[in-house]
Design an enzyme around this catalytic site. Sequence first.
Site, PDB file in Angstrom:
ATOM      1  N   HIS A 172       0.821  -1.204   0.000  1.00 11.27           N
ATOM      2  CA  HIS A 172       0.000   0.000   0.000  1.00 11.27           C
ATOM      3  C   HIS A 172       0.858   1.258   0.000  1.00 11.27           C
ATOM      4  CE1 HIS A 172      -2.956  -2.841   2.152  1.00 11.27           C
ATOM      5  NE2 HIS A 172      -3.160  -2.872   0.863  1.00 11.27           N
ATOM      6  N   ASP A 195      -5.855   5.741   0.639  1.00  8.32           N
ATOM      7  CA  ASP A 195      -5.815   4.465  -0.065  1.00  8.32           C
ATOM      8  C   ASP A 195      -6.935   3.553   0.415  1.00  8.32           C
ATOM      9  OD1 ASP A 195      -5.055   3.078   2.234  1.00  8.32           O
ATOM     10  OD2 ASP A 195      -3.137   2.393   1.436  1.00  8.32           O
ATOM     11  N   GLN A 230      13.003  -5.911  -7.788  1.00 10.94           N
ATOM     12  CA  GLN A 230      12.055  -6.430  -8.767  1.00 10.94           C
ATOM     13  C   GLN A 230      11.918  -5.557  -9.999  1.00 10.94           C
ATOM     14  OE1 GLN A 230       8.570  -8.760  -7.643  1.00 10.94           O
ATOM     15  NE2 GLN A 230       7.287  -7.123  -8.465  1.00 10.94           N
ATOM     16  N   HIS A 274       2.317 -13.772  -7.953  1.00 11.67           N
ATOM     17  CA  HIS A 274       1.097 -13.914  -7.151  1.00 11.67           C
ATOM     18  C   HIS A 274      -0.019 -13.002  -7.644  1.00 11.67           C
ATOM     19  CE1 HIS A 274       2.865 -10.283  -5.699  1.00 11.67           C
ATOM     20  NE2 HIS A 274       2.043 -10.123  -4.689  1.00 11.67           N
ATOM     21  N   TRP A 291      -1.291  -6.334  -7.502  1.00 13.11           N
ATOM     22  CA  TRP A 291      -1.390  -5.377  -8.597  1.00 13.11           C
ATOM     23  C   TRP A 291      -0.095  -4.596  -8.798  1.00 13.11           C
ATOM     24  CZ3 TRP A 291      -3.922  -5.774 -12.667  1.00 13.11           C
ATOM     25  CH2 TRP A 291      -4.111  -4.701 -13.542  1.00 13.11           C
ATOM     26  N   ASN A 292       0.666  -4.319  -7.742  1.00 15.08           N
ATOM     27  CA  ASN A 292       1.954  -3.644  -7.928  1.00 15.08           C
ATOM     28  C   ASN A 292       2.862  -4.483  -8.833  1.00 15.08           C
ATOM     29  OD1 ASN A 292       1.383  -1.419  -6.291  1.00 15.08           O
ATOM     30  ND2 ASN A 292       2.096  -2.444  -4.451  1.00 15.08           N
ATOM     31  N   SER A 293       2.973  -5.767  -8.520  1.00 13.28           N
ATOM     32  CA  SER A 293       3.814  -6.656  -9.332  1.00 13.28           C
ATOM     33  C   SER A 293       3.262  -6.796 -10.749  1.00 13.28           C
ATOM     34  CB  SER A 293       3.901  -8.039  -8.682  1.00 13.28           C
ATOM     35  OG  SER A 293       4.627  -7.984  -7.472  1.00 13.28           O
ATOM     36  N   ALA A 339      -6.308 -11.920  -1.196  1.00 11.20           N
ATOM     37  CA  ALA A 339      -6.890 -10.607  -1.515  1.00 11.20           C
ATOM     38  C   ALA A 339      -7.666 -10.669  -2.835  1.00 11.20           C
ATOM     39  CB  ALA A 339      -5.802  -9.528  -1.526  1.00 11.20           C
ATOM     40  N   GLU A 340      -7.372  -9.715  -3.755  1.00  8.00           N
ATOM     41  CA  GLU A 340      -8.104  -9.647  -5.030  1.00  8.00           C
ATOM     42  C   GLU A 340      -7.358 -10.355  -6.153  1.00  8.00           C
ATOM     43  OE1 GLU A 340      -4.969  -6.790  -6.155  1.00  8.00           O
ATOM     44  OE2 GLU A 340      -5.762  -7.638  -4.326  1.00  8.00           O
ATOM     45  N   GLN A 341      -6.334 -11.128  -5.803  1.00 13.46           N
ATOM     46  CA  GLN A 341      -5.415 -11.654  -6.812  1.00 13.46           C
ATOM     47  C   GLN A 341      -6.060 -12.641  -7.775  1.00 13.46           C
ATOM     48  OE1 GLN A 341      -2.140 -13.000  -4.349  1.00 13.46           O
ATOM     49  NE2 GLN A 341      -1.804 -10.936  -3.567  1.00 13.46           N
TER      50      GLN A 341
END
Length: 479
Positions: free
Chosen positions: A18, A118, A356, A371, A374-376, A394-396
């Site tokens: 976050h 956020d 990364q 995974h 969303w950042n990745s 989560a939302e993955q």
Amino acid sequence: MDRSQLHIAILSSPGMGHLIPVLVLGNRLATHHNIKITILAITTSSSSAETEFLKKSTLTNEKKTIEIIPIPSVDISHLINSSIKVFTQLRLLVREALPKIHCTIASMTHRPDALIVDIFCTQILPIAEEFNIFKYAYHPTTAWTLALALYCQVFDKEIEGEYVDLKEPLKIPGCKALRPDDVVDPLLDRSDQQYEEYVKLGLEYAAFDGILINTWEDLEPETIKALRNNEKLRSVLKVPVFPIFPVGPLRRTVETTERDEVIKWLDKQNHGSVLYVSFGSGGTLSTKQMTELAWGLELSQQKFVWVVRPPSDGDADSAYLNSTGKETRGMPGYLPEGFLTRTNEMGLVVPMWAKQVEILGHSSVGGFLTHCGWNSTVESLTNGVPMIAWPLYAEQKMNAAMLTEELGVAIRPEVLPTKVVKREEIEGMVRMLMYTKEGKTIREKAKKLKKSAENALSDGGSSYNSIYELVKDIRSRLL
């Protein structure tokens, strides 16, 4: 401070996942729009990685228009037990930190003209209203997950029983239908406290002056259109004017030019030949699943860089609020016997953490087993790197569904997340992505999305214009 300069405060909930998108958003507003930014970062005592990241960001921040104020950690031990999910813990951490946030804003000489919060900080509404500050929510993931969060208040009233037991997909007006198997974690059990917290989140979202989303027009055109124009979807909103601002893809930039061990190893590999494997800052695998993944990588005979965390046989997000950034026990203790020796020439195993952004931007990386945080995902898409989607929490699962079914830039195991993915399936997915004609098609689609992302943020692009419209909206409200 120049009183004529627009001042925006951005509030971040705990956790690296976050904090990073909030810092990136703040930097974008300060750099491109000359806005004074104050970032209020709620910290936790258990995440030293988060604390160090904040210190580093403060030290390296050259912009005088950005100030980072850590909000001291709060103790919620009296409110939780071992069964309380991370989603609920994050909501409770923010709730208990509200008095400290109130004091911080009250003490400012020049209070913010607008407040952006956020996804877990939507409980700030009463404070924003008390200080008469315009309030915007920052949804740092997809427009599809935002639509679900907003419309969940309707599902809560209309649907009986558990969502996962439904025979038909959940129909979000104007959006792709959602399979019960892919619902976000808080909807898995309606008797759990996180379900109640999720419904509250959607209700709070609907009361803001507008929402920013870390996506872009070309990525989710139909969903964004529905959020703006679908009368049934927008009927849940509590304000007559509720603008949607797709401002992405916002992501970290390369942090340093120093070439560490991993980058030097990648320099020696062929173009597009390496699979990068990482499950983010908070994701963990079970002991059995880690063994199967290790064997799958070995059997594939594919070059790889694997960021390894100790396994956990509890919840998949168990490391999210306890990320130390340090190794706790030797890798040979939880990898198959002889794995490191047998794969010494083939792969590189990195404990706990790696650069990364730099890795995904390296020319030798041709795939990402992720995974689907969303950042990745954004970091992969903006580098044109195709994915093996391995959602954990989560939302993955929703992200994985979009990546595989709508965008065609990823492949996905058949059995996740309820069972162990066997080594043979892992071997097959790796080979398919890196070697086959189907993998080539996926790579080509990923490269097109990279160009689309670049266009969105360039001068005159959809997201560039959307951020401009956000600033314009704030200034017009002030007048």
